[in-house]
Design an enzyme around this catalytic site. Structure first.
Site, short mmCIF file in Angstrom:
data_model
loop_
_atom_site.label_atom_id
_atom_site.label_comp_id
_atom_site.label_asym_id
_atom_site.label_seq_id
_atom_site.Cartn_x
_atom_site.Cartn_y
_atom_site.Cartn_z
N GLU B 298 0.82 -1.22 0.00
CA GLU B 298 0.00 0.00 0.00
C GLU B 298 0.85 1.26 0.00
O GLU B 298 0.53 2.24 -0.67
CB GLU B 298 -0.97 0.01 1.19
CG GLU B 298 -2.27 -0.71 0.88
CD GLU B 298 -3.36 -0.49 1.92
OE1 GLU B 298 -4.41 -1.13 1.76
OE2 GLU B 298 -3.17 0.30 2.86
N GLU B 301 2.13 1.67 -3.43
CA GLU B 301 1.04 2.10 -4.32
C GLU B 301 0.72 3.58 -4.09
O GLU B 301 0.52 4.33 -5.03
CB GLU B 301 -0.20 1.23 -4.09
CG GLU B 301 -1.33 1.56 -5.07
CD GLU B 301 -2.61 0.75 -4.84
OE1 GLU B 301 -2.58 -0.22 -4.06
OE2 GLU B 301 -3.63 1.11 -5.44
N CYS B 318 -8.43 -3.04 3.39
CA CYS B 318 -8.29 -4.22 4.26
C CYS B 318 -9.63 -4.77 4.72
O CYS B 318 -9.74 -5.92 5.09
CB CYS B 318 -7.48 -3.88 5.50
SG CYS B 318 -5.85 -3.31 5.10
N SER B 338 -7.31 1.19 -2.79
CA SER B 338 -6.09 0.49 -3.17
C SER B 338 -6.48 -0.89 -3.69
O SER B 338 -7.45 -1.48 -3.24
CB SER B 338 -5.20 0.34 -1.93
OG SER B 338 -4.38 -0.78 -2.07
N LYS B 377 -15.25 -11.32 6.75
CA LYS B 377 -14.11 -12.07 6.20
C LYS B 377 -14.53 -13.44 5.72
O LYS B 377 -13.90 -14.02 4.84
CB LYS B 377 -13.02 -12.23 7.28
CG LYS B 377 -12.38 -10.92 7.73
CD LYS B 377 -11.26 -10.47 6.82
CE LYS B 377 -10.60 -9.20 7.36
NZ LYS B 377 -9.82 -8.50 6.33
N GLU B 380 -15.72 -12.79 2.36
CA GLU B 380 -14.61 -12.34 1.53
C GLU B 380 -13.82 -13.54 1.01
O GLU B 380 -13.46 -13.62 -0.17
CB GLU B 380 -13.68 -11.43 2.34
CG GLU B 380 -12.51 -10.88 1.54
CD GLU B 380 -11.40 -10.31 2.43
OE1 GLU B 380 -11.28 -10.75 3.59
OE2 GLU B 380 -10.63 -9.46 1.94
N GLU B 385 -12.80 -14.08 -7.20
CA GLU B 385 -11.53 -13.53 -7.72
C GLU B 385 -10.38 -13.77 -6.74
O GLU B 385 -9.23 -13.53 -7.08
CB GLU B 385 -11.68 -12.04 -8.05
CG GLU B 385 -11.82 -11.10 -6.87
CD GLU B 385 -13.25 -10.93 -6.38
OE1 GLU B 385 -14.11 -11.80 -6.69
OE2 GLU B 385 -13.52 -9.96 -5.66
N CYS B 522 -11.44 -2.93 13.96
CA CYS B 522 -11.64 -4.38 14.03
C CYS B 522 -11.79 -4.88 15.46
O CYS B 522 -12.37 -5.94 15.69
CB CYS B 522 -10.47 -5.10 13.37
SG CYS B 522 -10.12 -4.51 11.72
#
Lengths: 563, 593
Positions: B298, B301, B318, B338, B377, B380, B385, B522
């Site tokens: 990150e 980037e 994230c 990102s 998660k 996710e 993908e 979190c």
């Protein structure tokens, strides 16, 4: 053409002065008028066909100087379609159940020969017990023609209010008149306006509650179908008094005719400048929009109504904050019922002392009741507060149908209770009805005779409340369901004394801890039938020994104490 | 949104009486708050006051907190304490027979419409309705009758919705609509049939739900729970052909102890590692290793996007709930996040490539288990993908609560465990990774690295206080050399929405933004131990996270030698072609329902 001053208004009125005489029971000098009641009830009984038949017959026979005028509901629902014939120089005659085949006879005998058709004439000798304030124009003017309303002093009150009176003066007048909310709660209207006015903030709203949903109640519909302008005018007066420039009429979409007549009325009033900017040349701006409800009974509760107006789920909020403090989109909002509004203009033009002279000490003015059930003259009646139930049932209502015996009357719809014979001489007002275990409600009155089973009556109302519960709070969501299940068990002959007991406990619990008026009053039909007709509950209990042990008198005394 | 609580000192003080005690309280507070001040407990159920995150559930729908007012009050004498404001000279009794009966009956009615299957319920012993029935001494349910009978919604990979257990408190609805502004859950049906669900009662999977899990965190019963994956973990652990790798997210170590009656905010990193080793995981690694890789990617980037006049701001990616949120709600902004995968997914990718190759294990036989504070998660990990060469990056995701349950099932006395260290090499992590669990932590970790890379000078102080704080929406400017980085931070999706609207409407300029879906970060995730409305617990977890960072020698991600070795031996340059292939992903527009 816009009406910009009281002078403009009186010019219009003078051009149509003759119309005013119709309201006073006479006909226009040289014209015969045929008034056909075209409210929903009339139309569904064939009034449109009757109207057409009159028009065709007149055309065919080539009569001159006869007008056929569509009007709202006269109130004689038991004899729809109703037709009133005004012949100059004669007192008006009202005919009931006038169908297409009856039209030629009326035309020939009454119109041509001047002899009323006795066969169809309604003889209701007790109409003098009625007193029409809210229904003053219903059945007499064409609700779709604003000029008919203007001709009978329409918008005079608004004109005086915005040009000659201060908001404080108007609020004071409404307070002094003693007018209380006609939706059932009975909260003083003037005080409600005063509280809303006193709230800080520039933007305020006034809402007309036209979400009439009690089974058997149709007062508001009749007013809106018969005289929509009287509500618009009163909303504008209220808006001026409490500082709102926007009004909303919350009306159930199941009232299509009322909606269409309201829409017509609003656009006519806008065209004449009676709604919109600078009303009567003053600085006061006011306009009204219509919001459709989907027919949920609970949306008649003001906070649920406001939620629904905002496009949210129609369920009530906890009060406080009251709508007057924090209502539509958080702004101070005043919600009044249709019938309440219908009383406003006369209070402004005739004065608070006139209004306060009618009725009882704490309940002023008149109340419109919808009489239904086992009664001869099913329909609407507007009577002064303080009339007794006996007068209402036997004189205006024409007594019990088919020679049966009176057993009880349910007032206040599903929220009210049943009243037994011993209370028939009670003068009707807000406080007395509560005293005897019922409530005014919106004015539905359902009469029952000795063939009706009171437990089934309670079950019917309970089922209604259960179905209409929004589900928000536990007592109403689950409590009404459990009550219904128990009462169902009892009426199917499987109940026990323990069921009766737990039903009773539940009624108090649901009444005392529900969030809104719907839940708080849902047990009323059960509580009142248990109080007055416990023997009918006991008759359903199969164990005869239990019945012997059960002391009915002791039981009812106890329940009184628990009240 | 709710207005912040006004300062009490501006308020008029009035006398009231509760249970014969005379007290003075500020006008406008509720009976419940007044009673708390003098230590009188009034049971509640639907009520939930999380003022720190601007969530107050005021539905007053359960009617469990009924108290009695003395006669003379111009209102009903039984009132709900949670919403009724005190007025001057109000006399309240919380213990009258009527009040007690009303409360008990409300609970009895709720139980009469509840599948009383506590033994097998996922919320057994965590259920607030169960606790209330015990507290009120309910010994019978007098009114039996029809019960709700809806099918369980198991359509999603993350959340199970069991409408039959819904007591219609509407906490989830308030959370979903007012705090998270997702508008998924709302009342459906009316009367006895009412329950909470997505519009038209469509399956959760078809809705725009982000699976943030905050509804699960506030649900008092088991109407909303996570999809339980513990059995899958047991199966993998007992399969001799599988090499089972576990990774634990930064927020787990700050909360897991609560499930074993340890003080909130106790760091249990070492005990947690020991427990996992005793459960026979083949390798116990740290998601923080993945977080350090995330920082490398990150930060690179960010610098690339700044230097090449590419789209700014760059948003961290994230948080899977926040990613799903932007896909549904702001598809026009999909070029701002990102492209980095989230840390545990990066970890999974590395485990199945680098780690597999190095240890000569067939990636098909590696099972990566993620222990996450998060419910999103779970969904996710199932995103198509995020598979590489036909295998998932991460195979199983379990929450902190599920790990706690497994430790108990394994018969491990957690509090008594000795401490041990994560395995090598993917157990090494910096303090920068540790703070990923707190709101502001991801961006702080990225700034630590970006700062040194841009200026070429070592940082004196790695703690950026201006990026920390309790406010759900924060702005800061960080001086980096002669440049100023404009940073935005949002936690909670309602705050994220405000930030995104600012960006969309061009009202504020930022270089980098961090968003976490859960208010507070979190540590307050949907998969964490239930805080039951006690937000102090969340604050203690946050402190523990910062302590974990302080405890570390290594506090910057780009100084993690195992990570540097990984780049040198395998990945090449950060944000380089191979790194992008392995560690970056893409986002897609999703329907908004």
């Amino acid at each position: 053409m816009k009406i910009c001053s009281l002078d403009d208004l009186s010019k219009i009125r003078n051009d149509r002065r003759s119309l005013n005489s119709r309201i006073n029971g006479r006909s226009i000098e040289d014209r015969i008028e045929i008034l056909v009641g075209l409210a929903t009830c009339g139309i569904s009984s064939g009034a449109k066909e009757t109207q057409l038949a009159f028009e065709n017959e007149i055309k065919e026979k080539n009569f001159k100087n006869i007008s056929v005028i569509p009007v709202g509901c006269i109130g004689n629902c038991y004899s729809e379609p109703t037709v009133q014939i005004n012949v100059p120089g004669q007192s008006p005659v009202i005919y009931g159940r006038v169908h297409v085949q009856d039209v030629p006879e009326i035309i020939e005998k009454h119109i041509r020969d001047g002899i009323p058709v006795d066969r169809l004439a309604l003889t209701n000798p007790v109409d003098n017990k009625q007193m029409r304030i809210a229904l003053r124009h219903c059945g007499l003017i064409n609700p779709e023609d604003i000029f008919e309303y203007l001709a009978c002093d329409g918008y005079e009150a608004l004109g005086c209010a915005v040009t000659q009176m201060s908001p404080e003066f108007i609020i004071d007048e409404v307070k002094k008149s003693g007018l209380r909310g006609r939706g059932g709660g009975g909260f003083p209207t003037g005080v409600k306006w005063e509280i809303t006015r006193a709230q800080p903030g520039e933007r305020k709203y006034i809402i007309c509650n036209a979400d009439e949903g009690d089974p058997g109640a149709f007062m508001d519909r009749s007013i809106l179908e018969g005289d929509p302008h009287c509500v618009l005018e009163a909303m504008a007066i209220g808006g001026y008094a409490l500082g709102a420039d926007q009004g909303i009429i919350y009306i159930r979409a199941e009232y299509p005719l009322a909606v269409s007549r309201l829409n017509t009325a609003i656009s006519q009033a806008r065209k004449l400048g009676l709604l919109g900017p600078n009303i009567f040349g003053s600085n006061f701006n006011f306009d009204i929009r219509i919001k459709y409800g989907a027919g949920a009974f609970v949306c008649g509760e003001e906070t649920a109504l406001i939620n629904s107006c905002e496009g949210k789920r129609g369920e009530p909020n906890f009060k406080p904050p009251y709508p007057a403090q924090k209502g539509y989109w958080g702004y101070p909002t005043c919600v009044n019922n249709v019938e309440t509004f219908a009383n406003i203009a006369p209070i402004i033009t005739k004065g608070s002392s006139w209004f306060a002279s009618i009725g009882t000490e704490k309940s002023k003015g008149t109340k419109v009741f919808a009489l239904a059930g086992k009664i001869n003259n099913v329909g609407l009646a507007e009577v002064p507060m303080g009339i007794t139930l006996r007068e209402l049932i036997y004189e205006i209502g024409g007594g019990i149908r088919d020679g049966h015996k009176f057993k009880a009357i349910q007032t206040g719809g599903p929220s009210g209770g049943v009243i037994s014979e011993e209370y028939l001489d009670t003068p009707i007002d807000y406080d007395n009805l509560i005293e005897i275990g019922s409530m005014m409600g919106s004015g539905g009155m359902i009469v029952m005779d000795e063939t009706d089973n009171m437990v089934n009556i309670a079950k019917f109302y309970l089922e209604f409340s259960m179905d209409e519960s929004c589900g928000r709070c536990t007592p109403c969501r689950i409590g009404t369901k459990r009550m219904y299940e128990i009462i169902n068990k009892i009426t199917s002959g499987k109940g026990t004394m323990a069921d009766l007991n737990s039903l009773k406990q539940l009624t108090y619990m649901v009444r005392d801890s529900s969030l809104c008026g719907l839940g708080q009053s849902a047990p009323n039909p059960v509580i009142s039938t248990m109080k007055h007709f416990m023997s009918e509950y006991l008759a359903f209990i199969p164990d005869p020994r239990a019945k012997l042990k059960f002391n009915v008198n002791k039981h009812s005394r106890k329940s009184k104490k628990a009240d | 949104m709710l207005e912040p609580k006004e300062a009490d000192d501006h308020k008029e003080i009035i006398p009231i009486k509760i249970n014969d005690q005379n007290i003075t309280v500020p006008v406008g507070i509720t009976i419940l708050e007044a009673a708390h001040q003098i230590g009188i407990r009034i049971p509640t159920l639907c009520h939930l006051d999380l003022h720190d995150i601007k969530m107050v559930n005021k539905t007053s729908s359960c009617r469990v907190c009924m108290v009695e007012l003395s006669k003379g009050n111009n209102r009903n004498d039984l009132v709900p304490a949670c919403v009724t404001p005190v007025t001057r000279d109000m006399e309240i009794r919380t213990d009258t027979l009527r009040a007690i009966r009303a409360r008990r009956m409300a609970v009895e009615l709720l139980l009469s419409n509840h599948p009383n299957e506590c033994f097998t319920c996922p919320k057994n012993l965590e259920c607030e309705l169960q606790a209330l029935a015990a507290e009120l001494g309910v010994r019978q349910i007098r009114w039996e009758g029809e019960r709700m009978d809806y099918p369980k919604d198991v359509s999603s990979d993350a959340i199970v919705k069991d409408a039959n257990k819904c007591i219609y408190c509407r906490r989830c609805e308030t959370m979903c609509n007012e705090v998270q502004t997702c508008g998924i859950l709302s009342g459906i049906g009316r009367g006895f049939d009412s329950f909470v669900g997505p519009a038209f009662n469509i399956p959760m999977a078809e809705s725009s739900c982000t699976y943030c899990g905050q509804c699960v965190q506030v649900c008092p019963t088991a109407a909303l729970t996570e999809v339980n994956h513990t059995d899958k973990v047991w199966e993998a652990l007992n399969d001799p052909d599988k090499h089972v790798v576990v990774q634990t997210a930064p927020a787990i170590r700050a909360a897991l102890g609560e499930l074993f009656n340890m003080e909130a905010g106790t760091l249990v990193t070492g005990k947690m590692v020991t427990a996992l080793k005793r459960m026979d995981f083949d390798a116990v690694f740290d998601t923080n290793f993945g977080a350090d890789i995330t920082v490398m990617e990150e930060a690179t980037e960010l610098i690339y996007r700044m230097n090449n006049e590419k789209r700014l701001p760059m948003l961290t990616s994230c948080c899977p709930a926040w990613v799903k949120f932007i896909e549904h709600q702001f598809p026009e902004l999909l070029d701002v996040p990102s492209t980095c995968k989230s840390p545990h997914i990066m970890f999974g990718t590395i485990a199945k490539t680098y780690y597999a190759e190095k240890n000569e294990i067939d990636p098909d036989n590696i099972v990566v288990v993620s222990v996450m504070p998060c419910i999103a998660k779970k969904a996710e990990a199932k995103r198509p993908e995020l598979t590489k060469d036909e295998h998932n990056n991460v195979d199983i995701v379990i929450t902190t609560r599920e790990l706690g349950a497994m430790i108990k099932e394994a018969g491990i006395e957690f509090a008594e465990l000795p401490e041990s260290d994560f395995d090598s090499p993917m157990g090494m992590a910096s303090g920068a990774a540790a703070i990923f669990g707190n709101t502001g932590g991801v961006i702080e970790a990225v700034i630590r690295t970006a700062c040194e890379w841009i200026t070429g000078d070592p940082l004196d102080n790695v703690e950026f206080d201006q990026l920390r704080g309790a406010n759900g929406l924060r702005k800061a400017a960080i001086k980096v050399g002669n440049k100023e980085l404009r940073i935005g931070i949002a936690s909670g999706l309602g705050n994220a929405r405000q930030l995104l609207e600012q960006i969309r409407d061009g009202k504020e300029d930022y270089d980098a933004i961090e968003i976490m879906a859960c208010p507070g970060g979190c540590v307050a995730g949907g998969g964490q131990p239930y805080h039951h409305g006690n937000y102090e617990i969340v604050r203690k977890r946050q402190e523990a996270i910062y302590q974990e960072d302080k405890n570390k020698q290594l506090r910057k991600a780009h100084e993690n030698i195992e990570v540097l070795k990984l780049y040198k031996e395998y990945l090449g340059e950060p944000y380089g072609e191979f790194a992008q292939d392995l560690l970056h992903t893409h986002f897609e527009e999703r329907e908004r329902i």
